[in-house]
Design an enzyme around this catalytic site. Sequence first.
Site, short mmCIF file in Angstrom:
data_model
loop_
_atom_site.label_atom_id
_atom_site.label_comp_id
_atom_site.label_asym_id
_atom_site.label_seq_id
_atom_site.Cartn_x
_atom_site.Cartn_y
_atom_site.Cartn_z
N ARG A 2 -3.85 6.05 -38.19
CA ARG A 2 -4.66 7.10 -37.63
C ARG A 2 -6.04 6.60 -37.21
NH1 ARG A 2 -2.32 11.89 -40.12
NH2 ARG A 2 -3.43 13.78 -39.57
N LYS A 4 4.76 16.80 -34.49
CA LYS A 4 5.25 15.52 -35.00
C LYS A 4 6.25 15.72 -36.14
CE LYS A 4 1.27 13.65 -36.18
NZ LYS A 4 0.27 14.68 -35.88
N ARG A 58 -0.81 25.94 -45.47
CA ARG A 58 -1.42 24.70 -45.95
C ARG A 58 -2.92 24.89 -46.08
NH1 ARG A 58 0.50 19.46 -42.61
NH2 ARG A 58 -1.74 19.15 -42.55
N ARG A 101 0.82 28.56 -38.72
CA ARG A 101 1.88 27.81 -39.39
C ARG A 101 2.03 28.23 -40.85
NH1 ARG A 101 1.94 21.33 -39.20
NH2 ARG A 101 -0.01 21.46 -40.34
N ARG A 151 -10.19 19.02 -37.76
CA ARG A 151 -9.10 18.04 -37.69
C ARG A 151 -8.87 17.59 -36.25
NH1 ARG A 151 -4.81 21.48 -40.38
NH2 ARG A 151 -3.27 19.90 -39.82
P1 ADP Z 1 -1.64 16.80 -39.56
O1 ADP Z 1 -1.05 15.82 -38.59
O2 ADP Z 1 -1.09 18.17 -39.36
O3 ADP Z 1 -3.15 16.79 -39.65
P2 ADP Z 1 -0.90 15.26 -41.96
O4 ADP Z 1 -0.03 15.84 -42.96
O5 ADP Z 1 -0.46 14.07 -41.22
O6 ADP Z 1 -1.19 16.49 -41.01
O7 ADP Z 1 -2.33 14.91 -42.61
C1 ADP Z 1 -3.05 15.82 -43.38
C2 ADP Z 1 -4.34 15.18 -43.87
O8 ADP Z 1 -4.04 14.04 -44.71
C3 ADP Z 1 -5.27 14.61 -42.79
O9 ADP Z 1 -6.11 15.59 -42.24
C4 ADP Z 1 -6.03 13.54 -43.59
O10 ADP Z 1 -7.04 14.11 -44.39
C5 ADP Z 1 -4.97 12.99 -44.54
N1 ADP Z 1 -4.27 11.82 -43.93
C6 ADP Z 1 -2.94 11.74 -43.65
N2 ADP Z 1 -2.65 10.55 -43.09
C7 ADP Z 1 -3.83 9.87 -42.99
C8 ADP Z 1 -4.19 8.60 -42.49
N3 ADP Z 1 -3.30 7.76 -41.93
N4 ADP Z 1 -5.51 8.23 -42.56
C9 ADP Z 1 -6.42 9.04 -43.11
N5 ADP Z 1 -6.14 10.26 -43.59
C10 ADP Z 1 -4.87 10.68 -43.55
#
Ligand code: ADP
Length: 214
Positions: A88, A13, A160, A127, A171
Amino acid sequence: MNLILLGPPGAGKGTQASKIVEKYNIPHISTGDIFRKNISEGTRLGKKAKEYMDKGELVPDSLVIEIATDRLLEKDTEKGFLLDGFPRTVEQAVALDAFLREHGKAIDHVLDIDVDKDELITRLIGRRVCSSCGKTYHVTNMPPKVEGECDACQGELMQRADDTKGTVENRIEVYNRQTKPLLDYYDKLGNIAHLDGAIGLETLFAQIVDILGE
Ligand code: ADP
Ligand code: ZN
């Protein structure tokens, strides 16, 4: 153009998001990036979010919805926006819809990028991210020219905190349990495209441009 990018962690993404926002000149809104910025700045929001992120759990809906809708009130979103990592959960999607309706807006396209689980795990564990410019690499699939160093800015490459084996698996489970139901939600609304994230990033981007228009 108002867009949402959906898909499991590691689907690519972030990479597609950079290309989309550059081509269509709209802001990239990543809730994950907003949280990581707050963590590095040591804010209260950052401290709160970190508790969840380190375990691979979702940050509570109420907090995420507030952060995302605040961001959507900024002026640069008037010409459109790309949401990456939000919504999400179904609750977040419902809140987003209500917010947009209130502001006379709607989502034009939802792009769902999917990749199978083994590939996601390989991608995430390998990554590496530049600590100064954010560019991403992969230890074997896309290594930097000099180990541990960003090609673009010579910044230090880091892993990360949530890209470790245990957290990555959680996740993906959290995605399957809490985010996948959103696919149905947007299928019913009829504005979602399902894309294969394993076809190569340029081919995938070409498919996205086909959908969004030149
Ligand atoms: P990825 O898609 O690689 O998991 P993101 O950077 O989008 O990475 O998200 C990292 C973390 O941030 C998630 O695992 C969650 O803990 C938190 N997070 C991000 N966006 C949301 C969301 N919309 N709702 C809840 N938690 C979120
Ligand atoms: Zn860099």
